[in-house]
Scaffold this motif. Structure first.
Motif, PDB file in Angstrom:
ATOM      1  N   SER A  48       0.850  -1.191   0.000  1.00 16.10           N
ATOM      2  CA  SER A  48       0.000   0.000   0.000  1.00 16.10           C
ATOM      3  C   SER A  48       0.885   1.240   0.000  1.00 16.10           C
ATOM      4  O   SER A  48       2.030   1.204   0.457  1.00 16.10           O
ATOM      5  CB  SER A  48      -0.886   0.026   1.240  1.00 16.10           C
ATOM      6  OG  SER A  48      -1.793  -1.045   1.222  1.00 16.10           O
ATOM      7  N   CYS A  49       0.338   2.348  -0.490  1.00 14.00           N
ATOM      8  CA  CYS A  49       1.144   3.571  -0.508  1.00 14.00           C
ATOM      9  C   CYS A  49       1.376   4.056   0.920  1.00 14.00           C
ATOM     10  O   CYS A  49       0.594   3.788   1.824  1.00 14.00           O
ATOM     11  CB  CYS A  49       0.503   4.654  -1.370  1.00 14.00           C
ATOM     12  SG  CYS A  49      -0.917   5.473  -0.679  1.00 14.00           S
ATOM     13  N   SER A  50       2.449   4.772   1.097  1.00 12.29           N
ATOM     14  CA  SER A  50       2.802   5.300   2.418  1.00 12.29           C
ATOM     15  C   SER A  50       1.894   6.472   2.769  1.00 12.29           C
ATOM     16  O   SER A  50       1.224   7.045   1.904  1.00 12.29           O
ATOM     17  CB  SER A  50       4.256   5.768   2.416  1.00 12.29           C
ATOM     18  OG  SER A  50       4.403   6.875   1.540  1.00 12.29           O
ATOM     19  N   LEU A  68      -0.877  12.609  -2.854  1.00 10.71           N
ATOM     20  CA  LEU A  68      -2.030  12.351  -3.727  1.00 10.71           C
ATOM     21  C   LEU A  68      -3.186  13.283  -3.384  1.00 10.71           C
ATOM     22  O   LEU A  68      -3.866  13.801  -4.269  1.00 10.71           O
ATOM     23  CB  LEU A  68      -2.472  10.885  -3.617  1.00 10.71           C
ATOM     24  CG  LEU A  68      -1.526   9.851  -4.213  1.00 10.71           C
ATOM     25  CD1 LEU A  68      -1.994   8.448  -3.857  1.00 10.71           C
ATOM     26  CD2 LEU A  68      -1.427  10.025  -5.717  1.00 10.71           C
ATOM     27  N   SER A  69      -3.405  13.508  -2.099  1.00 11.30           N
ATOM     28  CA  SER A  69      -4.470  14.406  -1.660  1.00 11.30           C
ATOM     29  C   SER A  69      -4.246  15.827  -2.175  1.00 11.30           C
ATOM     30  O   SER A  69      -5.170  16.483  -2.653  1.00 11.30           O
ATOM     31  CB  SER A  69      -4.553  14.404  -0.128  1.00 11.30           C
ATOM     32  OG  SER A  69      -5.542  15.287   0.324  1.00 11.30           O
ATOM     33  N   VAL A  70      -3.015  16.289  -2.102  1.00 16.29           N
ATOM     34  CA  VAL A  70      -2.686  17.626  -2.592  1.00 16.29           C
ATOM     35  C   VAL A  70      -2.874  17.697  -4.105  1.00 16.29           C
ATOM     36  O   VAL A  70      -3.458  18.648  -4.632  1.00 16.29           O
ATOM     37  CB  VAL A  70      -1.234  18.016  -2.209  1.00 16.29           C
ATOM     38  CG1 VAL A  70      -0.792  19.272  -2.940  1.00 16.29           C
ATOM     39  CG2 VAL A  70      -1.130  18.201  -0.709  1.00 16.29           C
ATOM     40  N   SER A  92      -6.414   5.279  -3.095  1.00 17.93           N
ATOM     41  CA  SER A  92      -7.694   5.859  -3.529  1.00 17.93           C
ATOM     42  C   SER A  92      -8.412   6.532  -2.390  1.00 17.93           C
ATOM     43  O   SER A  92      -9.045   7.575  -2.560  1.00 17.93           O
ATOM     44  CB  SER A  92      -8.603   4.779  -4.120  1.00 17.93           C
ATOM     45  OG  SER A  92      -8.046   4.261  -5.295  1.00 17.93           O
ATOM     46  N   ALA A  93      -8.356   5.917  -1.199  1.00 15.75           N
ATOM     47  CA  ALA A  93      -9.045   6.486  -0.036  1.00 15.75           C
ATOM     48  C   ALA A  93      -8.411   7.805   0.328  1.00 15.75           C
ATOM     49  O   ALA A  93      -9.077   8.712   0.779  1.00 15.75           O
ATOM     50  CB  ALA A  93      -8.986   5.514   1.146  1.00 15.75           C
TER      51      ALA A  93
END
Length: 63
Positions: free
Chosen positions: A30-32, A39-41, A62-63
């Motif tokens: 899973s991504c760190s 990703l959120s930014v 994705s979450a």
């Protein structure tokens, strides 16, 4: 869009749930948390269009 990450230590509930699911299935790719914040930014910069994520494993990114 307002980022769901309010601080360096806050992790959204959906991300926690996905991480727990991945852990139960011994999935270690899973991504760190740092990559998730990035990703959120990046998603916050999108004003129109669609985003596709491929190879999400248990959906942590994705979450």
């Amino acid at each position: 869009m307002v980022s769901k990450y309010r601080s360096n230590t806050y992790i959204p509930e959906m991300v926690k749930a996905c991480k727990m699911l991945a852990q139960r299935h011994d999935f270690e790719h899973s991504c760190s948390d740092e990559a998730g914040r990035l990703l959120s930014v990046l998603v916050g910069q999108i004003t129109h269009g669609t985003i596709l994520e491929v190879g999400t494993g248990f959906g942590v990114g994705s979450a």
